[in-house]
Enzyme design. Sequence first.
Site, mmCIF file in Angstrom:
data_model
loop_
_atom_site.group_PDB
_atom_site.id
_atom_site.type_symbol
_atom_site.label_atom_id
_atom_site.label_comp_id
_atom_site.label_asym_id
_atom_site.label_seq_id
_atom_site.Cartn_x
_atom_site.Cartn_y
_atom_site.Cartn_z
ATOM 1 N N GLY A 1 29.690 36.626 42.538
ATOM 2 C CA GLY A 1 29.162 36.145 43.814
ATOM 3 C C GLY A 1 29.177 34.635 43.979
ATOM 4 C CD GLU B 1 31.240 42.967 37.207
ATOM 5 O OE1 GLU B 1 31.946 43.034 38.208
ATOM 6 O OE2 GLU B 1 30.024 43.197 37.207
ATOM 7 C CD GLU C 1 24.276 41.801 41.064
ATOM 8 O OE1 GLU C 1 24.259 42.892 41.660
ATOM 9 O OE2 GLU C 1 25.110 40.910 41.310
ATOM 10 C CE LYS D 1 27.516 43.055 43.234
ATOM 11 N NZ LYS D 1 27.500 41.676 42.782
ATOM 12 C CB SER E 1 34.493 35.265 42.417
ATOM 13 O OG SER E 1 33.126 34.911 42.572
HETATM 14 P P1 PGA Z 1 31.546 39.801 43.423
HETATM 15 O O1 PGA Z 1 30.709 40.850 42.532
HETATM 16 O O2 PGA Z 1 32.947 40.358 43.576
HETATM 17 O O3 PGA Z 1 30.813 39.721 44.712
HETATM 18 O O4 PGA Z 1 31.567 38.510 42.656
HETATM 19 C C1 PGA Z 1 31.304 41.543 41.478
HETATM 20 C C2 PGA Z 1 30.305 42.489 40.831
HETATM 21 O O5 PGA Z 1 29.150 42.112 40.645
HETATM 22 O O6 PGA Z 1 30.651 43.639 40.492
#
Ligand code: PGA
Length: 248
Positions: A168, A162, A94, A11, A208
């Site tokens: 997150g 996802e 996102e 990210k 996560s």
């Molecule tokens: P995360 O993000 O492992 O921090 O939950 C996963 C992602 O958005 O690809």
Amino acid sequence: MRRKLAAGNWKMNGTAADLAVVEDICKAHKGAGVDILICPPATLLSRLTDAAGDVIAAGGQDCHAKDSGAHTGDIAAGMLADAGATYVILGHSERREDHEETDQDVREKAKAALAAGLKVVICVGESLEEREAANTLDIISGQLAGSIPDAVTGETLVVAYEPIWAIGTGKIPTLDQIGEVHDFIRARLEERFGAGVGRSTRILYGGSVKPGNAAEIFAVSNVDGALVGGASLKAADFSPIISALEDS
Ligand code: PGA
């Protein structure tokens, strides 16, 4: 027949100092029996490619649908490839949220990425409201149909499931819920693209994933790896996830 894939999505995190993570992962997983991918910010792509040798593939986190032109701040798929990327993540929740990307936008970007010779990691996933309203499979079905272009193969397409509410947050769906969605995605891919493409496309779980839950997630049917955000930023977290995938 599907080679598993451990993918890290950095990210908007990472500067040159963080390339040490790449070096550590390279040392620990040389000759790994799974594919390893890191998608850093575009500013680090070419340096990451140099540091990663042939142990880790590099990917972008987004690309523009056009090859070039007056699009300040955007990056074309061919530029990612030129910087050493072999993959690009598209349609991450996102991006869908922050930049109002639609399924049609994702599809156009995916066409451009494939034309530039990149493999695409297309993200789908439901919100908490959609899950609570028992709409998960409908949402996933619509996103798959709208976001994936026709010209994909089992080599060039990766789908990442996802759930938005798991990203997150430290929360993950139950293993049954993950299995239900992954089996559903496999069935939809087989229906649309035929058994060859449908069975050879890798389906990743994301949201996560941590060293402590990776092994149980990788044991779920049709989970071919993970798209890892936060836990891909430190070798001490990403490395055991890669090992769990190798052992699965
Ligand atoms: P995360 O993000 O492992 O921090 O939950 C996963 C992602 O958005 O690809």
